[in-house]
Design an enzyme around this catalytic site. Structure first.
Site, PDB file in Angstrom:
ATOM      1  N   ASP A  22       0.784  -1.238   0.000  1.00 31.67           N
ATOM      2  CA  ASP A  22       0.000   0.000   0.000  1.00 31.67           C
ATOM      3  C   ASP A  22       0.816   1.289   0.000  1.00 31.67           C
ATOM      4  O   ASP A  22       0.236   2.378   0.038  1.00 31.67           O
ATOM      5  CB  ASP A  22      -0.966   0.011   1.188  1.00 31.67           C
ATOM      6  CG  ASP A  22      -2.072  -1.015   0.987  1.00 31.67           C
ATOM      7  OD1 ASP A  22      -2.642  -1.035  -0.110  1.00 31.67           O
ATOM      8  OD2 ASP A  22      -2.355  -1.776   1.923  1.00 31.67           O
ATOM      9  N   ASP A  59      -6.839  -4.453  -5.375  1.00 37.99           N
ATOM     10  CA  ASP A  59      -6.524  -3.100  -4.888  1.00 37.99           C
ATOM     11  C   ASP A  59      -5.127  -2.659  -5.339  1.00 37.99           C
ATOM     12  O   ASP A  59      -4.836  -1.472  -5.477  1.00 37.99           O
ATOM     13  CB  ASP A  59      -6.553  -3.044  -3.346  1.00 37.99           C
ATOM     14  CG  ASP A  59      -7.661  -3.857  -2.717  1.00 37.99           C
ATOM     15  OD1 ASP A  59      -8.083  -4.859  -3.314  1.00 37.99           O
ATOM     16  OD2 ASP A  59      -8.088  -3.512  -1.614  1.00 37.99           O
TER      17      ASP A  59
HETATM   18  N1  GLY Z   1      -7.391  -1.556   0.087  1.00 39.38           N
HETATM   19  C1  GLY Z   1      -8.216  -2.042   1.102  1.00 39.38           C
HETATM   20  C2  GLY Z   1      -9.652  -1.778   0.885  1.00 39.38           C
HETATM   21  O1  GLY Z   1     -10.080  -1.360  -0.180  1.00 39.38           O
HETATM   22  O2  GLY Z   1     -10.414  -2.005   1.810  1.00 39.38           O
END
Ligand code: GLY
Length: 414
Positions: free
Chosen positions: A113, A178
């Site tokens: 992330d 994601d």
């Molecule tokens: N990237 C984590 C979510 O979308 O909850």
């Protein structure tokens, strides 16, 4: 010559007023004031810049997070966007402060992330302030993210080892949809540094995701787990969706946004075509409510889908919506409308309508319920029982981005 100069000046004055009129219609002055009031309250209550705001608890108190959490860059990002919207320097001062509190994240490679965390904060900071030091931060963060790339799996590992919902299946190299969002950092860092490797990894990751994450109808799995020795797929599953085979709403939005940004940087029409197909899945989904704000999963509560986690349908009077998924989709469609010849007006129309819904009392935080965020009714993770039907910092981020993008499209919503 004089006449020419005069015409140019008049042109820019008219452009200024038409853009102003456009943003006024999307977000009238009183709404901007309400947003700035709320963010002023957050700034007042938030402990310090090392604890970025994320949501509220059941008492409506502000909940902050650790800087190593995936959401840590959104608050700084929101401050940059509010500065962009209002041009008021006080937001820039705060944005610098909250951005620079994340300085150490550039070396973080504990999960994927770092792209969200650094690009939303330092990336917007560089764009809006041109502060040269921020370039180095983006490039270093890209280096950190690339540590998670494996040439055998041909993608970037999202999380470290963990187990699936069945409690037995082990994920050694889980890649989640994601992760497409982190590619923006790699493309930007590639342009800033001239290091082609960042862009090559981003393209490779996107190609692998196209091949392995998507179903025939262009919905996607949340998680794909890989064998690091052979590159083979070991598991396709969900972590935050209804079931392994369902279409988790935010995941569909991440994919749409991710492939759109891949086209922005590469101009590779495979990515444009893919983004259009995902858009088609979302826009024409039979389970999409008429206000265009999706349920948290497009297949939620469908009896043909059996959750792997403990699900008690009676807990919810209505299936929760996810305003964050709607905001991400809206922002992505604003961008995609600029690339698509076939569907331009369909995307603009959908983005306008969904933005109008978000911008209504049905989804905006109601004064008195809490004093902090812009949008209510998002979902963090229902399987984890976490952050259900609440404001979330990233819903605000993509909402503000969608407003700014709509403004740049220079369309007067009707
Ligand atoms: N990237 C984590 C979510 O979308 O909850």
């Amino acid at each position: 010559m004089k006449n020419y100069k005069f015409s140019v000046i008049i042109f820019f004055i008219l452009l200024f007023f038409s853009c102003k009129e456009c943003v006024d219609k999307i977000l009238p002055a009183e709404k901007i004031t309400s947003i700035t009031n709320r963010y002023e309250k957050i700034l007042y209550v938030a402990k310090d810049a090392k604890h970025p705001p994320r949501t509220i608890n059941t008492n409506s108190d502000l909940v902050t997070t650790d800087i190593y959490d995936w959401t840590s860059g959104f608050f700084a990002g929101n401050l940059w966007y509010i500065f962009e919207l209002t041009k008021d320097e006080k937001w820039k001062t705060e944005a610098f402060k909250w951005t620079e509190a994340l300085d150490t994240i550039q070396y973080w490679s504990g999960h994927h992330d770092v792209g969200f965390m650094i690009n939303c904060s330092f990336g917007n900071g560089l764009r809006l302030s041109k502060k040269a030091e921020y370039k180095k931060v983006l490039i270093q963060a890209a280096e950190s993210l690339c540590k998670r790339y494996n040439p055998v799996t041909k993608c970037i590992k999202s999380w470290d080892y963990r187990k699936a919902w069945d409690g037995k299946t082990e994920w050694f190299y889980p890649v989640i949809i994601d992760n497409m969002m982190n590619l923006e950092l790699l493309f930007e860092a590639s342009l800033l540094s001239g290091n082609k490797r960042f862009a090559e990894i981003a393209i490779q990751h996107a190609e692998t995701t196209m091949k392995n994450h998507y179903r025939k109808d262009y919905s996607c799995y949340h998680v794909v787990d890989y064998d690091t020795l052979t590159g083979k797929i070991l598991d396709k599953a969900t972590c935050q969706g209804f079931t392994d085979e369902s279409a988790w709403a935010r995941g569909q939005a991440w994919g749409l946004y991710g492939f759109t940004l891949c086209y922005r940087y590469t101009k590779d029409t495979r990515f444009l075509d893919f983004a259009e197909k995902i858009a088609n899945f979302i826009i024409h989904n039979p389970n999409l409510p008429s206000d265009l704000i999706p349920y948290w999963d497009y297949n939620a509560n469908n009896k043909n889908f059996v959750p792997e986690w403990k699900y008690d349908a009676s807990k919810f009077k209505e299936i929760p919506r996810d305003a964050s998924a709607a905001a991400i989709t809206c922002s992505a469609l604003c961008e995609l409308s600029g690339y698509s010849t076939k569907h331009k007006y369909e995307y603009i129309d959908f983005a306008e309508k969904s933005l109008k819904s978000l911008n209504s009392p049905a989804y905006m935080v109601v004064s008195g319920k809490n004093n902090y965020f812009i949008l209510d009714h998002s979902v963090g993770s229902i399987p984890h029982g976490a952050e259900i039907d609440v404001p979330l910092i990233y819903a605000d981020y993509y909402f503000l981005e969608a407003v700014l993008r709509m403004k740049k499209l220079n369309i007067n919503p009707t």
